[in-house]
Design a protein around this motif. Structure first.
Motif, short mmCIF file in Angstrom:
data_model
loop_
_atom_site.label_atom_id
_atom_site.label_comp_id
_atom_site.label_asym_id
_atom_site.label_seq_id
_atom_site.Cartn_x
_atom_site.Cartn_y
_atom_site.Cartn_z
N ASP A 95 0.86 -1.18 0.00
CA ASP A 95 0.00 0.00 0.00
C ASP A 95 0.90 1.23 0.00
O ASP A 95 1.72 1.42 0.91
N SER A 96 0.73 2.10 -0.99
CA SER A 96 1.62 3.25 -1.12
C SER A 96 1.39 4.30 -0.03
O SER A 96 2.20 5.22 0.11
N ALA A 97 0.34 4.18 0.76
CA ALA A 97 0.11 5.13 1.86
C ALA A 97 1.19 5.02 2.93
O ALA A 97 1.42 5.97 3.68
N TYR A 98 1.86 3.89 2.99
CA TYR A 98 2.92 3.73 3.98
C TYR A 98 4.15 4.57 3.66
O TYR A 98 4.96 4.85 4.55
N ILE A 99 4.31 4.99 2.42
CA ILE A 99 5.39 5.93 2.10
C ILE A 99 5.13 7.25 2.81
O ILE A 99 6.04 7.86 3.37
N PHE A 100 3.86 7.67 2.82
CA PHE A 100 3.49 8.88 3.55
C PHE A 100 3.75 8.70 5.05
O PHE A 100 4.24 9.62 5.72
N ALA A 101 3.48 7.53 5.57
CA ALA A 101 3.74 7.26 7.00
C ALA A 101 5.25 7.32 7.29
O ALA A 101 5.65 7.78 8.36
N ALA A 102 6.06 6.88 6.35
CA ALA A 102 7.51 6.96 6.54
C ALA A 102 7.96 8.41 6.59
O ALA A 102 8.81 8.78 7.42
N PHE A 103 7.40 9.27 5.72
CA PHE A 103 7.74 10.69 5.77
C PHE A 103 7.27 11.33 7.06
O PHE A 103 7.95 12.19 7.62
N ILE A 104 6.10 10.93 7.55
CA ILE A 104 5.62 11.45 8.83
C ILE A 104 6.60 11.05 9.94
O ILE A 104 6.93 11.86 10.80
N TRP A 105 7.07 9.82 9.89
CA TRP A 105 8.03 9.35 10.90
C TRP A 105 9.30 10.20 10.88
O TRP A 105 9.79 10.63 11.91
N ILE A 106 9.80 10.46 9.69
CA ILE A 106 11.05 11.22 9.58
C ILE A 106 10.85 12.68 9.97
O ILE A 106 11.61 13.24 10.76
N LEU A 107 9.83 13.31 9.43
CA LEU A 107 9.69 14.76 9.57
C LEU A 107 9.00 15.22 10.84
O LEU A 107 9.22 16.34 11.30
N LEU A 108 8.14 14.40 11.41
CA LEU A 108 7.38 14.85 12.58
C LEU A 108 7.81 14.23 13.90
O LEU A 108 7.66 14.86 14.94
N LEU A 109 8.33 13.04 13.88
CA LEU A 109 8.63 12.37 15.14
C LEU A 109 10.09 12.44 15.56
O LEU A 109 10.39 12.54 16.74
N LEU A 110 11.01 12.39 14.60
CA LEU A 110 12.42 12.39 14.97
C LEU A 110 12.94 13.73 15.50
O LEU A 110 13.67 13.74 16.49
N PRO A 111 12.62 14.87 14.89
CA PRO A 111 13.13 16.13 15.47
C PRO A 111 12.71 16.39 16.92
O PRO A 111 13.55 16.75 17.74
N PRO A 112 11.45 16.17 17.30
CA PRO A 112 11.13 16.34 18.72
C PRO A 112 11.86 15.34 19.62
O PRO A 112 12.23 15.68 20.74
N ALA A 113 12.09 14.13 19.11
CA ALA A 113 12.83 13.15 19.90
C ALA A 113 14.27 13.62 20.12
O ALA A 113 14.82 13.49 21.22
N LEU A 114 14.88 14.17 19.08
CA LEU A 114 16.24 14.68 19.23
C LEU A 114 16.28 15.91 20.14
O LEU A 114 17.22 16.07 20.93
N MET A 115 15.26 16.76 20.05
CA MET A 115 15.21 17.92 20.94
C MET A 115 15.06 17.48 22.40
O MET A 115 15.70 18.02 23.29
N PHE A 116 14.23 16.48 22.63
CA PHE A 116 14.06 15.97 23.99
C PHE A 116 15.38 15.41 24.51
O PHE A 116 15.76 15.66 25.66
N ALA A 117 16.09 14.68 23.67
CA ALA A 117 17.38 14.13 24.09
C ALA A 117 18.36 15.25 24.38
O ALA A 117 19.10 15.20 25.37
N TYR A 118 18.36 16.28 23.56
CA TYR A 118 19.27 17.41 23.77
C TYR A 118 18.96 18.13 25.08
O TYR A 118 19.85 18.40 25.88
#
Length: 166
Positions: A47-70
């Motif tokens: 299902d090609s909708a999972y490509i959108f989910a991968a972009f959401i994972w990269i762009l929305l979830l990782l930066p706040p996780a890195l900020m929290f770690a910092y």
């Protein structure tokens, strides 16, 4: 050499600590970022909708996780204080005392208490190209960076011997 070894005055930039902390966190937790991304890419074959989910994972979830770690790792008062000028004394047992230099011209520069680090709390000694990175078990002072140029060239082997002792 039985006497204490004292460094010159050191001023480590916060960017150096950030680079060391983020690389340490990335080395330890890389799979948390890669595993879901890999699963989304595999699922996108059905299902090609999972490509959108991968972009959401990269762009929305990782930066706040890195900020929290910092913010949780680098902005502790002890770690933040290490960006001030200080010098390090290593005694013959491998215990470290961090003494902060007070600038007499600065009226707001209050005198800070020395930080004492016991050798038995030392978890790892990591030698980089320009500095030594010390990792401690103590949660208030998890990391200390000591540049090689802070010591006399003849003292570096003694410093390493004291830090690597069991």
């Amino acid at each position: 050499m039985d006497c204490d070894i004292t460094s010159n005055i050191i001023k480590i930039t916060p960017a150096t600590y950030a680079r060391a902390a983020i690389s340490r966190l990335a080395a330890r937790w890389w799979w948390v970022a890669v595993a879901p991304l890999f699963i989304f890419i595999i699922a996108s074959f059905s299902d090609s909708a999972y490509i959108f989910a991968a972009f959401i994972w990269i762009l929305l979830l990782l930066p706040p996780a890195l900020m929290f770690a910092y913010y949780s790792y680098l902005l502790r008062p002890e770690t933040a204080a290490l960006s001030l000028p200080h010098h390090i004394t290593i005694n013959r047992d491998g215990n470290i005392t961090i003494t902060f230099a007070v600038n007499p011209k600065d009226e707001n520069n209050a005198e800070r208490a020395d930080i004492k680090l016991q050798h038995n709390m030392l978890k790892a000694v990591i030698e980089k190209a320009d500095y030594i990175e010390l990792e401690y078990r103590d949660r208030s002072m998890p990391m200390l960076i000591i540049p090689f140029k802070a010591f006399q060239q003849s003292d570096i082997s003694h410093v390493l011997a004291r830090l690597y002792r069991n």
